[in-house]
Design an enzyme around this catalytic site. Structure first.
Site, mmCIF file in Angstrom:
data_model
loop_
_atom_site.group_PDB
_atom_site.id
_atom_site.type_symbol
_atom_site.label_atom_id
_atom_site.label_comp_id
_atom_site.label_asym_id
_atom_site.label_seq_id
_atom_site.Cartn_x
_atom_site.Cartn_y
_atom_site.Cartn_z
ATOM 1 N N SER A 195 -1.556 -14.625 38.436
ATOM 2 C CA SER A 195 -2.857 -13.481 38.072
ATOM 3 C C SER A 195 -4.121 -14.769 37.877
ATOM 4 O O SER A 195 -5.459 -14.529 37.913
ATOM 5 C CB SER A 195 -3.019 -12.112 36.983
ATOM 6 O OG SER A 195 -2.861 -13.235 35.929
ATOM 7 N N GLY A 196 -3.362 -15.686 37.571
ATOM 8 C CA GLY A 196 -4.705 -17.088 37.116
ATOM 9 C C GLY A 196 -4.759 -16.878 35.622
ATOM 10 O O GLY A 196 -5.383 -17.434 34.874
ATOM 11 N N HIS A 224 -3.831 -5.181 -0.258
ATOM 12 C CA HIS A 224 -2.936 -4.986 1.763
ATOM 13 C C HIS A 224 -3.598 -7.044 1.244
ATOM 14 O O HIS A 224 -5.042 -7.823 1.281
ATOM 15 C CB HIS A 224 -4.223 -4.689 2.887
ATOM 16 C CG HIS A 224 -3.885 -3.077 3.067
ATOM 17 N ND1 HIS A 224 -2.893 -3.430 3.988
ATOM 18 C CD2 HIS A 224 -4.681 -2.621 2.446
ATOM 19 C CE1 HIS A 224 -2.831 -2.111 3.778
ATOM 20 N NE2 HIS A 224 -3.945 -1.649 3.055
ATOM 21 N N CYS A 262 0.724 -1.425 0.033
ATOM 22 C CA CYS A 262 0.294 0.054 0.197
ATOM 23 C C CYS A 262 0.721 1.130 0.060
ATOM 24 O O CYS A 262 1.698 1.432 -0.706
ATOM 25 C CB CYS A 262 -0.430 0.044 1.432
ATOM 26 S SG CYS A 262 -2.350 1.188 1.291
ATOM 27 N N GLU A 295 -2.563 -8.916 3.540
ATOM 28 C CA GLU A 295 -2.777 -9.328 5.214
ATOM 29 C C GLU A 295 -3.944 -9.333 5.839
ATOM 30 O O GLU A 295 -4.182 -10.051 6.409
ATOM 31 C CB GLU A 295 -1.671 -8.663 6.362
ATOM 32 C CG GLU A 295 -2.479 -7.530 6.492
ATOM 33 C CD GLU A 295 -1.622 -6.306 5.363
ATOM 34 O OE1 GLU A 295 -1.714 -4.993 5.816
ATOM 35 O OE2 GLU A 295 -1.877 -6.645 4.386
#
Length: 513
Positions: free
Chosen positions: A224-225, A170, A82, A172
């Site tokens: 933190s889990g 693009h 682009c 992606e």
């Protein structure tokens, strides 16, 4: 990290899609890094190619980004996407003009040079995604068009005698149907990448690097889990064993029974973990606080106090480990001068390193969230932990609108437990990116039996997303919502109404506070 792997360098001009390019490259088991266009690192031997991203700028603007390609163009394979494609045309003798037709959205390739390596296996009429206001009107003589659409003659080109390619669309984004093929052609066929960056290879090299870096030093980590801190913990444990000291703080704002169940899971994984019940300390600092930002700050500051107290009980700690992941790092050095990463989760508390005067180790800071999960599977971490929904660092404090009381926490924990358990039992949990329950700061009239009630309202929230930057509300079945509503109202004392949040992000955020 990962310096022994070949890598791709992505130079970012401030595109919303730069992280997506990186993810597509990583999906091909090729390591890549994103750098701002104005902070190009020294090009080392392990760099196989460079990709230039899109940009919100026009190459014709006075303040448009400009970069030094002296060490790159003609020396390494180069792909412009682009803005990158327009840049390589405009600055080397081509012409870029404002587009007459709006070049945004889906388009189809009306011409494909099948002989060109980049376009191998790309079919005629293949759908691509355009997103630009300018267009390349003419290209220099030594440039060759290798793809066109009906409206865009120069959809893709190659520079003769160079491994330099460019796309005005693009590759992606998912809307470009052969985008993955084009990227694979460039990275594997043209650049010769060996695709050796796998979860197993990451674990192997990272553990070796951690052993070398940390030696016999002691490391402290706040768990933190959640997925990130857990994977960081297991990687470090694999490298340094008992020298890793994990601290799991119960701030009184976790999900129902979570403190005990997660603590047992951690111990079952062999981690050297200490659980700290600090509920009352957190409730004390939150008393009467209604403002969401003040709640966050109070919790963050109290967490630092509790964590620091516990860490000081361990002799000779040298390092603080954090579960920082790659998007946090990219954000802090973004090409558009974006804000530094405001790390919200409480296993990455910003004030800790300064306070504790410890060195930082971040074993996941090159990984995206989905890659952290893949690494977790490679480490044989329980799927129940890896598939856990994201949960805010301040916990239920920002899902209780208004001030926090023990009774409100109880009500929300019970209601939330019914919602999450029901999602799992109905095989819906893994189809949702994040789900939670909010306790609203209003009461409403209801009727239960023959009695009139005036009680609390909860809102259920379930969204689908890939990265949390954007999110759509999930169309959960009405029959499911009806059952959850019925269960909550009948089983949770103090709640007489349940609503479902049907807002997407943007404009609404995932959390309510």
């Amino acid at each position: 990290m990962n310096m022994q792997h070949e890598k791709i360098l992505i130079l970012d001009f401030g595109s919303q899609y730069s992280q997506l390019i990186a993810r597509r490259v990583r999906e091909l088991n090729i390591f890549c890094e994103i750098y701002p266009y104005n902070k190009i690192p020294i090009i080392t031997g392990d760099c196989k190619a460079v990709i230039l991203s899109g940009s919100p700028f026009s190459v014709r603007e006075e303040n448009a980004p400009v970069l030094d390609l002296l060490e790159i163009k003609g020396k390494l394979p180069l792909l412009g996407v682009c803005y990158g494609a327009q840049y390589l045309a405009y600055h080397f003798g081509g012409e870029v003009l404002p587009s007459n037709t709006r070049e945004y959205g889906r388009a189809n390739l009306s011409f494909v040079d099948a002989e060109n390596q980049l376009m191998k296996d790309v079919i005629l009429n293949s759908q691509v995604w355009m997103s630009h206001g300018d267009t390349i009107a003419s290209i220099p003589q030594n440039y060759k068009i290798i793809a066109s659409t009906n409206d865009v003659k120069v959809a893709a080109y190659k520079i003769k005698e160079e491994q330099t390619y460019a796309l005005q669309f693009h590759p992606e984004v998912y809307h470009s149907k052969d985008g993955a093929t084009i990227l694979k052609n460039f990275l594997v066929n043209i650049c010769g990448c060996t695709q050796d960056w796998t979860p197993d290879s990451f674990v192997h090299s990272t553990v070796a690097e951690l052993k070398e870096k940390l030696g016999n030093d002691k490391v402290v980590l706040g768990l933190s889990g959640g997925v990130d801190s857990t994977v960081a913990g297991v990687l470090l444990h694999k490298a340094i064993g008992e020298n890793l000291y994990c601290i799991f703080v119960d701030n009184g704002l976790l999900r129902k029974d979570e403190f005990q169940s997660v603590l047992q899971q951690y111990k079952g994984m062999g981690l050297n973990v200490k659980g700290v019940d600090a509920k009352d300390k957190f409730y004390e600092v939150l008393k009467g606080v209604s403002c969401p930002e003040k709640k966050r700050k109070a919790i963050g500051n109290k967490f630092i106090d509790v964590f620091d107290d516990e860490a000081h009980k361990i002799k000779d700690v040298k390092w603080l480990a954090q579960g920082t992941i790659y998007p946090d790092v990219i954000e802090s050095i973004s090409a558009t001068g974006g804000p530094s990463a405001i790390i919200k989760s409480h296993h990455n508390v910003g004030g800790l390193p300064d306070l504790m005067k410890l060195k930082i180790v971040e074993p996941l800071n090159t990984l995206f969230k989905d890659e952290v999960r893949r690494i977790g599977r490679s480490l044989a971490i329980d799927e129940g932990i890896l598939e856990r929904h994201p949960f805010p660092g301040p916990g239920l404090a920002i899902r209780i609108l208004g001030d926090i009381t023990v009774e409100k926490v109880r009500m929300l924990q019970e209601a939330d437990h019914i919602f999450i358990t029901s999602l799992k039992e109905s095989d819906l949990y893994n189809k949702v990116w994040q789900a939670g329950t909010m306790l609203l700061s209003v009461q409403t009239v209801g009727v239960m039996g023959d009695e009139r009630t005036y009680e609390n309202v909860v809102a259920l929230r379930a969204v689908e997303s890939t990265d949390g930057m954007t999110a759509d509300w999930v169309h959960l079945p009405y029959s499911f919502l009806a059952k959850v509503s019925n269960d909550i109202i009948n089983k949770v004392k103090g709640i007489n109404r349940v609503v479902y949040d049907i807002s997407s992000k943007p404009p609404a955020t995932i959390e309510w506070e």
